[in-house]
Enzyme design. Sequence first.
Site, PDB file in Angstrom:
ATOM      1  N   ASP A  59      15.765 -35.843 -52.533  1.00  0.00           N
ATOM      2  CA  ASP A  59      14.534 -36.969 -53.288  1.00  0.00           C
ATOM      3  C   ASP A  59      13.262 -36.786 -52.343  1.00  0.00           C
ATOM      4  O   ASP A  59      12.073 -36.814 -52.719  1.00  0.00           O
ATOM      5  CB  ASP A  59      14.972 -38.334 -53.776  1.00  0.00           C
ATOM      6  CG  ASP A  59      16.398 -38.781 -54.375  1.00  0.00           C
ATOM      7  OD1 ASP A  59      16.198 -37.593 -54.823  1.00  0.00           O
ATOM      8  OD2 ASP A  59      16.137 -39.726 -55.024  1.00  0.00           O
ATOM      9  N   ASP A 104     -23.024 -15.629 -81.280  1.00  0.00           N
ATOM     10  CA  ASP A 104     -21.311 -14.364 -80.496  1.00  0.00           C
ATOM     11  C   ASP A 104     -20.371 -15.387 -80.503  1.00  0.00           C
ATOM     12  O   ASP A 104     -18.943 -14.993 -80.473  1.00  0.00           O
ATOM     13  CB  ASP A 104     -21.807 -14.135 -79.149  1.00  0.00           C
ATOM     14  CG  ASP A 104     -21.918 -15.472 -78.443  1.00  0.00           C
ATOM     15  OD1 ASP A 104     -22.991 -15.845 -78.334  1.00  0.00           O
ATOM     16  OD2 ASP A 104     -21.079 -15.382 -77.626  1.00  0.00           O
ATOM     17  N   GLY A 145     -15.466 -11.079 -78.602  1.00  0.00           N
ATOM     18  CA  GLY A 145     -16.003 -10.578 -80.493  1.00  0.00           C
ATOM     19  C   GLY A 145     -15.695  -9.548 -80.990  1.00  0.00           C
ATOM     20  O   GLY A 145     -15.086  -8.559 -81.721  1.00  0.00           O
TER      21      GLY A 145
END
Lengths: 521, 430
Positions: free
Chosen positions: A36, A287, A422
């Site tokens: 652990d 844009d 774009g």
Amino acid sequence: MQLTLWTYEGPPHVGAMRIATAMEGVHYVLHAPQGDTYADLLFTMIERRSKRPPVTYTTFQARDLGGDTAELFKNAVRDAYARFQPQALLVGASCTAELIQDDPGGLARALNLPVPVVALELPSYQKKENWGAAETFYQVVRAFAGSSVPPPGTPRPERPAGARPRCNVLGPAALGFRHRDDVVEITRLLVQLGIDVNVVAPLGATPADIARLGDAEFNVVLYPEIAGQAAAWLARSFGQKATKSVPIGIGATRDFINEVAALAGVDPSAVLAGSPSRLPWYSRSVDSNYLTGKRVFVFGDATHAVAAARVAREEMGFTVVGLGTYSREFAREVREAAKLYDVEPLISDDYLEIEARIAAAQPELVLGTQMERHIAKRLGIACAVISAPVHVQDFPARYSPVMGFEGANVLFDAWIHPLMMGLEEHLIGMFRGDFEFHDDAAPSHLGHAAQARPEPRPEPEPVAAAAGSLVWAPEAEKEVGKIPFFVRGKARRNTEKFALAQGLATITVDTLYDAKAHYGR
Amino acid sequence: MSTATTSLSATAISGCGDAPVLRERGQREVFCGLTGIIWLHRKIQDAFFLVVGSRTCAHLIQSAAGVMIFAEPRFATAIIDERDLAGIADCNDELDRVVDQLLARRPEIRLLFLVGSCPSEVIKLDLSRAAERLSATHMPQVRVLNYSGSGIETTFTQGEDACLASLVPILPREAPGASPNLLVVGALAEVVEDQLRRLLEGLGIEGVQFMPPRSALALPAVGPNTRYLLAQPFLADTARALEARGATRLPAPFPLGAEGTTAWLQAAANAWGVSPERFDAVTQAPLDRARRALARHREELAGKSVFFFPDSQLEIPLARFLAREMDMRLVEVGTPYLHRQHLAEELALLPAGTALSEGQDVDRQLDRARTAHPDIVVCGLGLANPLEAEGISTKWSIELLFTPIQGYDQAADLAELFARPLNRRLRLKV
């Protein structure tokens, strides 16, 4: 038993470690086997903390089980106190120690150490990391602030004339998604509003700081997953109201400012008029038109997922096609939010189920955790990380909050960057045979060399659609292949939906364009 | 600190003189044996590792892996929940259901390991019986084995030992009257296996087999004519199991560094009666090449001090390499477990008076490291950054399990792993 490939949350004692590590002056003694101790690396490697977490593990072995593991635990507590001299001790058990039932709280108290001992009972086989963090923070707050709780019914004292209003900022912890920077951003905002911060907790707070929580007039709850339970107790005990809005995105930040201003009795108009974020203008900039209606799938902890969905729709102009969380404790909030977007809420921590749902929704962008980043990578979809579970990349060197006005700037950059720009989209639509601008090319600004165009695919066979008996005619299959990949999934789905509604068995080129006319874009 | 039971015993160790071994029992900052799954699942490509454990186990493996690997991994966890513990659900029925679910999803699996964990050990879930039952159901498509990677029984690399030991009973029996054959035991990178195979074939040792194999369908045969060489120093149980099948260990140092590789090959050469001339003819060129490559790193490393925290059990062979071939100074060599028999040849080569420690009390060991302020500390991931922040260079020991470091042509790569952090510290002006 549950088959699990990856887990969104660790066990609850890791949540307790996130509180202990965030705080100053506390030490956590964890009854646990040696394995652990891996949890230390979450903090030292993922978060790059320069100190070991303040945690001592008993690291009992099989041979100790027949003997006295309780004595081992007591020695570990005694030694940890002697070495680290904390102002308070947290004690508890991990999953294995829970099974041997040694009662860490009782054992630690029996040592009569001169500091408070907070016993944590975190059921490992039932609960998870965020629950463990919330429970631990609640226990810590009760333990240290409890003695200053006024008798029930005591009215809150009036603020002295001329004094500035004061609040606490609750929830930031170790290993949180951008907690470090959110605290800075929100503190700055509160100061601009004329509000003083009494205590930030658990991040950086000492037990003595926790004891002062009652001095504030109200609480700002940044991360309800961690601080919700403690804030509810503070409301009951000190009559402190708590904020409900989480300031992620412009709209939510404005809501938050209004809410805080009302709680503090200050005028928010100057701060609201300032609204120093570029997001609104960048989103309106011409844009950004190409972002309109992009399909996004949102998954994360409930707070970040719900907030991200709102930003996606209202502030980026996206369409939310999926919304979900792995936090079952907050399923209700996510179900409510999903109604706004008319999507089926996904409440699950089954990685495979989430992968299937994302694949089926055919999003163009995934806003998720590090898990969804892998899913998106496999599916070839853009992705931005919005929530824990975190990885080393989610602790950037630069100032990078996601809350407040600067946070909105960060969201715009982080979510838009993975998308194709774009004009690039247009070029792919126009010149589909181009050797650079082809379907399999990644967004060019992401730095990968354009991949060679793959070999032309063989003539398509008629393809049975997933929906059942529907068949795509070869020409229609070819035609759909001419649609840029980032909208092809949507075109295909819409066409199939249209064909089914029309009772068609075969999808032809005409069906494709009929569907296009029917749905438009 | 009273948690630590510390004893100094002046056990006689040949070569390393009468260096006392500091035995400590306090907090151990090491991984459990489940961690071995991270490399084993890549090594045996048609095997799958199903941990039967808690959410902690699942979180450990994905965190220790450092990355969540893109491909669907060949490991998973069957997470025990409240219903299993309360007896509402029968653990064995649940396990059968999970295994069915897994095998339906991954039909390419040929070998399934059920891996025990701390919780499964504590609730005494009998995975060996479960493996037998599931094998009976799924053979011949899938064979099901079991081993324990639990942290109450195993430390880090002992998980590989337990895994390989579980394979030994199913290894095919060597043909009656088989000629002597050589088995190399311990997971190695494929490039290293290929190099070692070429060298051993050069010595005239044909048909060398490796374990673990790359495929569960290519298990090496074993029997009284099998001689085996350990490629890793942490394989105590595997060695015992192989000897129970009649195999004989060839004692040797481990193939780390030019000297270690030569001595390791020599052990095989001696067993096969290879002439010194032939041995030199095969090894001289790669040995010279390794020495040339190492010379560059020796300039950087000579005289520097190194402190090993216990972690992988590779510490003693690594210390031997760094001391003898890189002229480094050994401040303390910690190992989680000192296997005297398998390490006898290594201990004999360690400089006399080397400070050895076994087990750990991490806070006390950190005190010693801070006092000694070595040039480099070899430690686990939890300790590395805190030590770096205190101005001490570190090498993560887990990297030594993921990097090809054995053999002549990797000797310089091994040295470079230690030289790089020092070099980096020299470069940085911030």
